[in-house]
Scaffold this active site. Structure first.
Site, PDB file in Angstrom:
ATOM      1  N   SER A 120       0.835  -1.195   0.000  1.00 37.51           N
ATOM      2  CA  SER A 120       0.000   0.000   0.000  1.00 37.51           C
ATOM      3  C   SER A 120       0.878   1.256   0.000  1.00 37.51           C
ATOM      4  O   SER A 120       1.752   1.380  -0.850  1.00 37.51           O
ATOM      5  CB  SER A 120      -0.963  -0.049   1.196  1.00 37.51           C
ATOM      6  OG  SER A 120      -2.017   0.869   1.045  1.00 37.51           O
ATOM      7  N   ASP A 172      -9.796  -4.560  -5.115  1.00 37.24           N
ATOM      8  CA  ASP A 172      -9.289  -3.649  -4.084  1.00 37.24           C
ATOM      9  C   ASP A 172     -10.120  -2.360  -4.074  1.00 37.24           C
ATOM     10  O   ASP A 172     -10.100  -1.601  -5.037  1.00 37.24           O
ATOM     11  CB  ASP A 172      -7.820  -3.319  -4.374  1.00 37.24           C
ATOM     12  CG  ASP A 172      -7.128  -2.621  -3.219  1.00 37.24           C
ATOM     13  OD1 ASP A 172      -7.794  -1.891  -2.483  1.00 37.24           O
ATOM     14  OD2 ASP A 172      -5.903  -2.813  -3.064  1.00 37.24           O
ATOM     15  N   HIS A 203      -7.971  -5.448  -0.523  1.00 41.94           N
ATOM     16  CA  HIS A 203      -6.714  -4.802  -0.117  1.00 41.94           C
ATOM     17  C   HIS A 203      -6.058  -5.665   0.952  1.00 41.94           C
ATOM     18  O   HIS A 203      -6.147  -5.378   2.152  1.00 41.94           O
ATOM     19  CB  HIS A 203      -7.019  -3.391   0.401  1.00 41.94           C
ATOM     20  CG  HIS A 203      -5.831  -2.477   0.446  1.00 41.94           C
ATOM     21  ND1 HIS A 203      -5.105  -2.135  -0.681  1.00 41.94           N
ATOM     22  CD2 HIS A 203      -5.232  -1.830   1.475  1.00 41.94           C
ATOM     23  CE1 HIS A 203      -4.125  -1.305  -0.350  1.00 41.94           C
ATOM     24  NE2 HIS A 203      -4.186  -1.115   0.957  1.00 41.94           N
TER      25      HIS A 203
END
Length: 223
Positions: A120, A172, A203
């Site tokens: 991320s 995601d 995610h």
């Protein structure tokens, strides 16, 4: 593996003397413990010599979370992840990560045995830190992340022969998969030949992805 902890990182040492290192950056609101539990799942050989370093991001206010303070590599100002980037914050974290990289090299790990990974927002910092590092690295691992172009048009110095793996969830909702496609395109335009994997997940990290990470680490650090 033997675990040590410092105020700034979690470190997993191999059973023998380390000859390679993975620096792995967590995502927003997590800490260095977030991915340490994944290491046993990688199924690396018992005699492997890879040190894993999981730094903690500093605690700072995050705009998109109503200014609440949490561990973050930089501020997230809006959900427009490509256009509204806290580049000064990114650069501060990049400098910190590159200092960690230099410390590993000074401790005897060759740069070509150093792999940088990130999930991320940690992935963006990992990409920026690795791509602007002057010594050729073992590899770059970009998980569920994005790599927007910089307004100042800085160019990387990492040679395009450096292995890159991009992995992302098709569903995601936080960092859309289209952003990983753009990251892949940026890598291709810079001359890299990235591995690109997508998975039917959100995610997160899934078992199939762990298998691909295992293969990437074995190809870059254990051959």
């Amino acid at each position: 593996m033997h675990k040590t902890q410092t105020p700034t990182a979690v470190i997993l040492e191999p059973s023998c003397e380390a000859s390679a290192c993975v620096i792995w950056l967590h995502g927003l609101g997590a800490d260095g413990h977030d991915f340490e539990g994944l290491v046993p799942q990688l199924g690396l050989p018992v005699e492997h010599s890879v040190r894993f370093v999981f730094p903690h991001a500093p605690v700072q206010p995050v705009t998109i979370n109503l200014g609440e303070s949490m561990r973050a590599w930089y501020d997230i100002r809006s959900m427009d992840l490509q256009a509204d980037v806290d580049w000064p914050g990114v650069d501060t974290s990049v400098a910190r990560v590159q200092q960690l990289m230099s410390e590993q090299i000074q401790a005897g790990i060759p740069a070509e045995r150093l792999l940088i990974a990130g999930f991320s927002q940690g992935g963006l910092v990992a990409l920026e830190a690795a791509m602007s590092f002057e010594s050729p690295l073992a590899g770059i691992l970009a998980l569920s992340t994005y790599w927007p172009p910089r307004p100042d048009l800085q160019t990387g110095v990492q040679p395009p022969t450096t292995p890159v793996m991009i992995a992302h969830g098709l569903y995601d909702p936080i960092c859309p998969c289209t952003l990983s496609e753009q990251t892949r395109q940026r890598c291709l335009e810079a001359g890299f030949d990235p591995l690109y994997h997508t998975y039917p997940m959100q995610h997160e990290v899934c078992a199939e992805e762990v298998g691909d990470i295992r293969a990437f680490l074995k190809n870059t650090l254990l051959t």
